[in-house]
Design a protein around this motif. Structure first.
Motif, PDB file in Angstrom:
ATOM      1  N   GLY A   8       0.842  -1.183   0.000  1.00 55.90           N
ATOM      2  CA  GLY A   8       0.000   0.000   0.000  1.00 55.90           C
ATOM      3  C   GLY A   8       0.877   1.232   0.000  1.00 55.90           C
ATOM      4  O   GLY A   8       2.105   1.144  -0.096  1.00 55.90           O
ATOM      5  N   PRO A   9       0.284   2.413   0.105  1.00 58.71           N
ATOM      6  CA  PRO A   9       1.084   3.637   0.102  1.00 58.71           C
ATOM      7  C   PRO A   9       2.082   3.702   1.259  1.00 58.71           C
ATOM      8  O   PRO A   9       3.178   4.222   1.108  1.00 58.71           O
ATOM      9  CB  PRO A   9       0.032   4.739   0.228  1.00 58.71           C
ATOM     10  N   TRP A  10       1.684   3.157   2.429  1.00 57.30           N
ATOM     11  CA  TRP A  10       2.522   3.263   3.615  1.00 57.30           C
ATOM     12  C   TRP A  10       3.311   1.983   3.846  1.00 57.30           C
ATOM     13  O   TRP A  10       2.829   0.882   3.611  1.00 57.30           O
ATOM     14  CB  TRP A  10       1.679   3.571   4.843  1.00 57.30           C
ATOM     15  N   LEU A  11       4.527   2.146   4.334  1.00 52.90           N
ATOM     16  CA  LEU A  11       5.455   1.036   4.494  1.00 52.90           C
ATOM     17  C   LEU A  11       6.197   1.186   5.817  1.00 52.90           C
ATOM     18  O   LEU A  11       6.704   2.264   6.133  1.00 52.90           O
ATOM     19  CB  LEU A  11       6.460   1.069   3.333  1.00 52.90           C
ATOM     20  N   ALA A  12       6.241   0.107   6.618  1.00 50.26           N
ATOM     21  CA  ALA A  12       6.989   0.117   7.881  1.00 50.26           C
ATOM     22  C   ALA A  12       8.336  -0.550   7.656  1.00 50.26           C
ATOM     23  O   ALA A  12       8.415  -1.639   7.086  1.00 50.26           O
ATOM     24  CB  ALA A  12       6.215  -0.620   8.967  1.00 50.26           C
ATOM     25  N   LEU A  13       9.405   0.091   8.109  1.00 52.75           N
ATOM     26  CA  LEU A  13      10.762  -0.364   7.805  1.00 52.75           C
ATOM     27  C   LEU A  13      11.665  -0.321   9.023  1.00 52.75           C
ATOM     28  O   LEU A  13      11.485   0.501   9.925  1.00 52.75           O
ATOM     29  CB  LEU A  13      11.380   0.543   6.734  1.00 52.75           C
ATOM     30  N   LEU A  14      12.641  -1.195   9.009  1.00 61.16           N
ATOM     31  CA  LEU A  14      13.720  -1.172   9.997  1.00 61.16           C
ATOM     32  C   LEU A  14      15.009  -0.891   9.245  1.00 61.16           C
ATOM     33  O   LEU A  14      15.317  -1.571   8.263  1.00 61.16           O
ATOM     34  CB  LEU A  14      13.808  -2.519  10.720  1.00 61.16           C
ATOM     35  N   THR A  15      15.756   0.122   9.680  1.00 59.53           N
ATOM     36  CA  THR A  15      17.001   0.457   8.991  1.00 59.53           C
ATOM     37  C   THR A  15      18.165   0.507   9.983  1.00 59.53           C
ATOM     38  O   THR A  15      17.975   0.793  11.173  1.00 59.53           O
ATOM     39  CB  THR A  15      16.900   1.821   8.278  1.00 59.53           C
ATOM     40  N   ASP A  16      19.369   0.241   9.474  1.00 62.17           N
ATOM     41  CA  ASP A  16      20.548   0.239  10.324  1.00 62.17           C
ATOM     42  C   ASP A  16      21.128   1.650  10.424  1.00 62.17           C
ATOM     43  O   ASP A  16      20.508   2.635   9.989  1.00 62.17           O
ATOM     44  CB  ASP A  16      21.585  -0.762   9.806  1.00 62.17           C
ATOM     45  N   GLU A  17      22.324   1.757  10.979  1.00 61.34           N
ATOM     46  CA  GLU A  17      22.911   3.079  11.232  1.00 61.34           C
ATOM     47  C   GLU A  17      23.260   3.836   9.950  1.00 61.34           C
ATOM     48  O   GLU A  17      23.378   5.054   9.964  1.00 61.34           O
ATOM     49  CB  GLU A  17      24.146   2.922  12.118  1.00 61.34           C
ATOM     50  N   GLY A 100      -2.935  -0.207   8.983  1.00 61.20           N
ATOM     51  CA  GLY A 100      -4.112   0.598   9.271  1.00 61.20           C
ATOM     52  C   GLY A 100      -4.199   1.818   8.371  1.00 61.20           C
ATOM     53  O   GLY A 100      -5.279   2.165   7.874  1.00 61.20           O
ATOM     54  N   LEU A 101      -3.072   2.478   8.150  1.00 63.03           N
ATOM     55  CA  LEU A 101      -3.052   3.629   7.252  1.00 63.03           C
ATOM     56  C   LEU A 101      -3.408   3.218   5.832  1.00 63.03           C
ATOM     57  O   LEU A 101      -4.143   3.931   5.131  1.00 63.03           O
ATOM     58  CB  LEU A 101      -1.671   4.287   7.283  1.00 63.03           C
ATOM     59  N   ASN A 102      -2.905   2.052   5.401  1.00 63.22           N
ATOM     60  CA  ASN A 102      -3.214   1.575   4.057  1.00 63.22           C
ATOM     61  C   ASN A 102      -4.694   1.256   3.906  1.00 63.22           C
ATOM     62  O   ASN A 102      -5.312   1.550   2.874  1.00 63.22           O
ATOM     63  CB  ASN A 102      -2.377   0.336   3.722  1.00 63.22           C
ATOM     64  N   MET A 103      -5.276   0.650   4.949  1.00 67.46           N
ATOM     65  CA  MET A 103      -6.705   0.342   4.891  1.00 67.46           C
ATOM     66  C   MET A 103      -7.536   1.617   4.865  1.00 67.46           C
ATOM     67  O   MET A 103      -8.551   1.695   4.169  1.00 67.46           O
ATOM     68  CB  MET A 103      -7.104  -0.529   6.081  1.00 67.46           C
ATOM     69  N   ALA A 104      -7.094   2.624   5.623  1.00 59.54           N
ATOM     70  CA  ALA A 104      -7.822   3.893   5.651  1.00 59.54           C
ATOM     71  C   ALA A 104      -7.824   4.565   4.282  1.00 59.54           C
ATOM     72  O   ALA A 104      -8.773   5.258   3.906  1.00 59.54           O
ATOM     73  CB  ALA A 104      -7.208   4.820   6.696  1.00 59.54           C
TER      74      ALA A 104
END
Length: 229
Positions: A8-17, A100-104
């Motif tokens: 979807g438009p929104w994406l949750a990410l984990l990034t390093d230093e 949740g943002l994508n569903m909205a």
């Protein structure tokens, strides 16, 4: 890490230093050591990661619009107990927030109808929403990439798992089909709608005729060798 799965438009990410996308906090820990910090972000568009042409990795952009960042926090990769679980928990919360943002936004704007296939499905759904008659006994709706469905590609199993997880929260599993063929398959039925996502896979060793024939030939050769000894 390969291209993050963007549903979807929104994406949750984990990034390093160095702001490269990583799969887990442990990956950053192994690379940088116990003093590492990682960042959890919920982003879209200008703030989404782009491919590094040199290392073929994905990295957060140096510049971005603030409206494309919904949430961002930096955490120590190792807590006081020497664990990284707190990072994974926060990442799951961020992924839930992104979902949740994508569903909205699912029925707002053009993102949800940005492809010809998505637009066609939405048009059908809108018409079915006001249909009050009975469904015929047999009604087929199918979609796919076309071509020979018996041609296994390297990404076929992964595609089944990804689409199955997206649609019903379930990955595929091996299943023996008709005529002895095996599929990596997801099946589900709800409200009279049957869903099946599958890709052909080789038969397991214990069911594969070629493997069985090779085993029989090997045993015959061993018996022949013993008989001649």
């Amino acid at each position: 890490m390969q291209n993050p799965n963007r549903l979807g438009p929104w994406l949750a990410l984990l990034t390093d230093e160095d702001r490269y996308v990583v799969d887990s906090a442990k990956a950053a820990l192994d690379e940088y050591g116990p003093e590492t910090q990682v960042t959890i972000s919920i982003v879209r568009d200008s703030a989404a990661p782009t491919q590094d042409s040199i290392a073929v990795l994905y990295r957060m952009p140096a510049s971005r619009f603030t409206e494309d960042v919904a949430h961002e926090e930096t955490l120590d990769v190792v807590d006081e107990q020497g664990e990284t679980d707190h990072v994974e928990i926060r990442l799951k919360l961020a992924q839930a927030m992104a979902a949740g943002l994508n569903m909205a936004e699912a029925n707002q704007g053009d993102f949800n109808r940005s492809t010809e296939m998505a637009a066609a499905f939405h048009e059908l759904a809108d018409k079915l929403a006001v249909y009050t008659g009975k469904m015929p006994v047999w009604t087929w709706l199918s979609f796919g990439m076309g071509g020979s469905h018996r041609k296994l590609t390297a990404d076929a199993v992964s595609a089944v798992d990804q689409l199955g997880t997206l649609l019903i929260g379930k990955a595929g599993e091996p299943k023996k089909g008709t005529a002895g063929y095996w599929d990596h398959c997801v099946e589900h039925e709800t409200a009279g709608i049957q869903l099946k996502i599958d890709a052909d896979i080789p038969a397991p060793a214990e069911e594969n005729p070629d493997v069985l024939r090779a085993r029989v030939a090997e045993l015959e050769a061993q018996l022949a060798a013993k008989a001649g000894a």
